[in-house]
Write an enzyme that holds these catalytic residues in place. Sequence first.
Site, mmCIF file in Angstrom:
data_model
loop_
_atom_site.group_PDB
_atom_site.id
_atom_site.type_symbol
_atom_site.label_atom_id
_atom_site.label_comp_id
_atom_site.label_asym_id
_atom_site.label_seq_id
_atom_site.Cartn_x
_atom_site.Cartn_y
_atom_site.Cartn_z
ATOM 1 C CE LYS A 202 9.696 -6.740 10.202
ATOM 2 N NZ LYS A 202 9.577 -5.501 10.943
ATOM 3 C CD GLU A 208 -4.832 -11.673 5.585
ATOM 4 O OE1 GLU A 208 -3.796 -12.146 6.124
ATOM 5 O OE2 GLU A 208 -5.665 -10.988 6.195
ATOM 6 N N GLY A 264 7.139 -3.075 8.362
ATOM 7 C CA GLY A 264 6.458 -3.449 7.117
ATOM 8 C C GLY A 264 6.071 -2.246 6.268
ATOM 9 N NE ARG A 265 3.302 1.630 10.491
ATOM 10 C CZ ARG A 265 3.360 0.662 11.413
ATOM 11 N NH1 ARG A 265 3.144 -0.573 11.066
ATOM 12 N NH2 ARG A 265 3.634 0.948 12.673
ATOM 13 C CD GLU A 350 -0.112 -1.554 9.985
ATOM 14 O OE1 GLU A 350 1.027 -1.596 9.516
ATOM 15 O OE2 GLU A 350 -0.987 -2.398 9.710
ATOM 16 C CG HIS A 381 -17.724 15.105 -11.479
ATOM 17 N ND1 HIS A 381 -18.553 16.018 -12.071
ATOM 18 C CD2 HIS A 381 -16.461 15.483 -11.790
ATOM 19 C CE1 HIS A 381 -17.823 16.907 -12.745
ATOM 20 N NE2 HIS A 381 -16.541 16.598 -12.584
ATOM 21 C CE LYS A 509 -2.314 -9.661 11.400
ATOM 22 N NZ LYS A 509 -0.870 -9.507 11.466
HETATM 23 O O1 F6P Z 1 -1.386 -7.046 9.926
HETATM 24 C C1 F6P Z 1 -0.685 -5.880 9.701
HETATM 25 C C2 F6P Z 1 0.652 -6.169 9.093
HETATM 26 O O2 F6P Z 1 1.470 -6.780 10.016
HETATM 27 C C3 F6P Z 1 1.300 -4.920 8.527
HETATM 28 O O3 F6P Z 1 1.951 -4.185 9.485
HETATM 29 C C4 F6P Z 1 2.193 -5.507 7.497
HETATM 30 O O4 F6P Z 1 2.635 -4.555 6.568
HETATM 31 C C5 F6P Z 1 1.283 -6.540 6.887
HETATM 32 O O5 F6P Z 1 0.518 -7.035 7.977
HETATM 33 C C6 F6P Z 1 1.955 -7.686 6.191
HETATM 34 O O6 F6P Z 1 2.835 -8.361 7.044
HETATM 35 P P1 F6P Z 1 3.918 -9.342 6.453
HETATM 36 O O7 F6P Z 1 4.801 -8.561 5.549
HETATM 37 O O8 F6P Z 1 4.637 -9.890 7.635
HETATM 38 O O9 F6P Z 1 3.184 -10.413 5.684
#
Ligand code: F6P
Length: 544
Positions: A202, A208, A264-265, A350, A381, A509
């Site tokens: 987003k 990452e 995002g979620r 979240e 189990h 972060k």
């Molecule tokens: O760090 C949390 C977050 O911002 C989530 O809310 C989001 O879904 C995810 O990281 C990924 O964010 P982006 O889509 O901006 O890479």
Amino acid sequence: MDKFKTTEALRTKAEQMKSQHIRELFEDENRFTEFSRQFEGLLFDFSKSKVDAEVLDLLESLAGEAKLQQGIADLFAGKEVNNTENRPALHMALRSAEPSYRIDGGEDVKPLILAEEQKFAKFVNNVRSGKWKGHTGKPIKTIVNIGIGGSDLGPKMVCQALKPNSNQQLRMRFISSIDANHVFPILTVCDPETTLFIVESKTFGTEETLTNANTCRGWLLSSMSNDASAVAKHFVAVTTNIEKARAFGIDPRNMFGFWDWVGGRYSVWSAIGLPIALSLGMEQFKEFQAGAAAMDSHFKTAPIKKNLPALLGLLGVWNQNFLEYKTHAILPYDEYLRWFPDYLQQLEMESNGKSVNKGGQPIDYKTCPILWGGQGNNGQHAFYQLLHQGTRYVFHEFFAPVEATNPMGDHHLKLLANCLAQSEALMKGRTAEEAREAMKAEGLSDSEIERLVPFRSFAGDKPSHTFLYKELTPRLLGSLIALYEHKTFTQGWIWDINSFDQWGVELGKQMCKRLQPILSGDVSADNLDASTKGLINYTLENRD
Ligand code: F6P
């Protein structure tokens, strides 16, 4: 929550119900009919939890006092429900079949959505038909989605859940963690000539995702004689931040957009759902959206006691704030729903893992419980021992399909029997007398029976919800996800928190950025706390 008059009555009721075994509630023969609901092909049974007619009345009053219906109206009308980021939360607009959808009576966002969708659909059809060719002229066979959190969990969960409906010609892979052990094994099984990477972010600022995308681009280019023009045929991006994606080197013609009013979620319905559409085709993607839209209209219009998302949210508040169950276990008896617990973890934790209200005041009541879980039959189990005989108060949520997706012998019958037996056993338990009878039937001696009674008795009284569905279709899954989205909203509304921001993820972060030069050995660790310094020094001393 003390501002609501109903809170006191709910507390009194909870004290009474805590000492009432759920088994006793089943003296009412109509209990299942009274405490279950259906929505299209979805059955929701909440009769094995601590509710009665008075609890439902009180929860309805609580919703009334909290003006939940007004909250729902505000949400759908595009009011600024995300007050710390000054935005509405309009993921419902993405799946709405209405020709227009206005933000708080102003801008109509539907034309934007439809234009993006057209571009998206064309791309999906081109890739699926083989018209879209890689740099060396070969059609795409593997899709690698690079994203994390909402840019990973939604598409990954849905692609897995609807795998039986998918185009098996396209292999779907998901890279999320910055751990090279996630990236490396995936790249080793991909053919660069036939692999398409979707960089989903987003913000297009997530470390990452950008690190993984850079690594994948390097891997691609190294097999294409470093010809930078190959990137356009093997990389597309989904983002709200076109400038950053362009700076990364993605051609704007290969970008699919969405908007800041999609969290995002909550973004699986937008172009973030591209892997789903590639796997299932546009028609099924639209059915998936339609299932969610059907749940939206139900949430908007159904009276509270018949309104599945509102009810699920209010029951969650009852279980969490009044009966005080500490954690919430998500237990699918459906291999295809393998990622559903992870998905719900992000959605609920979240959204509602907050400790200040919308006005920024600290709150003195519990908000989101800890969600966890896993495939139910395997769990039996592993961790179910604690569920049956441990000292923690857990709330359980079971999911199972009525029909077998892959009919093989009596597998499915046994799977269902396991699921239903677990909720029954958790609820009923086994009294000392019943345990004695069972051991007598096994032929144990009287002294052995008396020795073992405490270990082989079960207190029971462990509550659960069960969701049954005929089969996991795109439409049903769409409804199920929207059900939980709106459950999450309902709870956030009652708890008076903003369910649409996530400031809590920021501090770690920032600290991570500060630690990187220290871990590289370029900056001294001296200003750190003793633990972090000790861990860094150990790392520096022990790496090659
Ligand atoms: O760090 C949390 C977050 O911002 C989530 O809310 C989001 O879904 C995810 O990281 C990924 O964010 P982006 O889509 O901006 O890479």
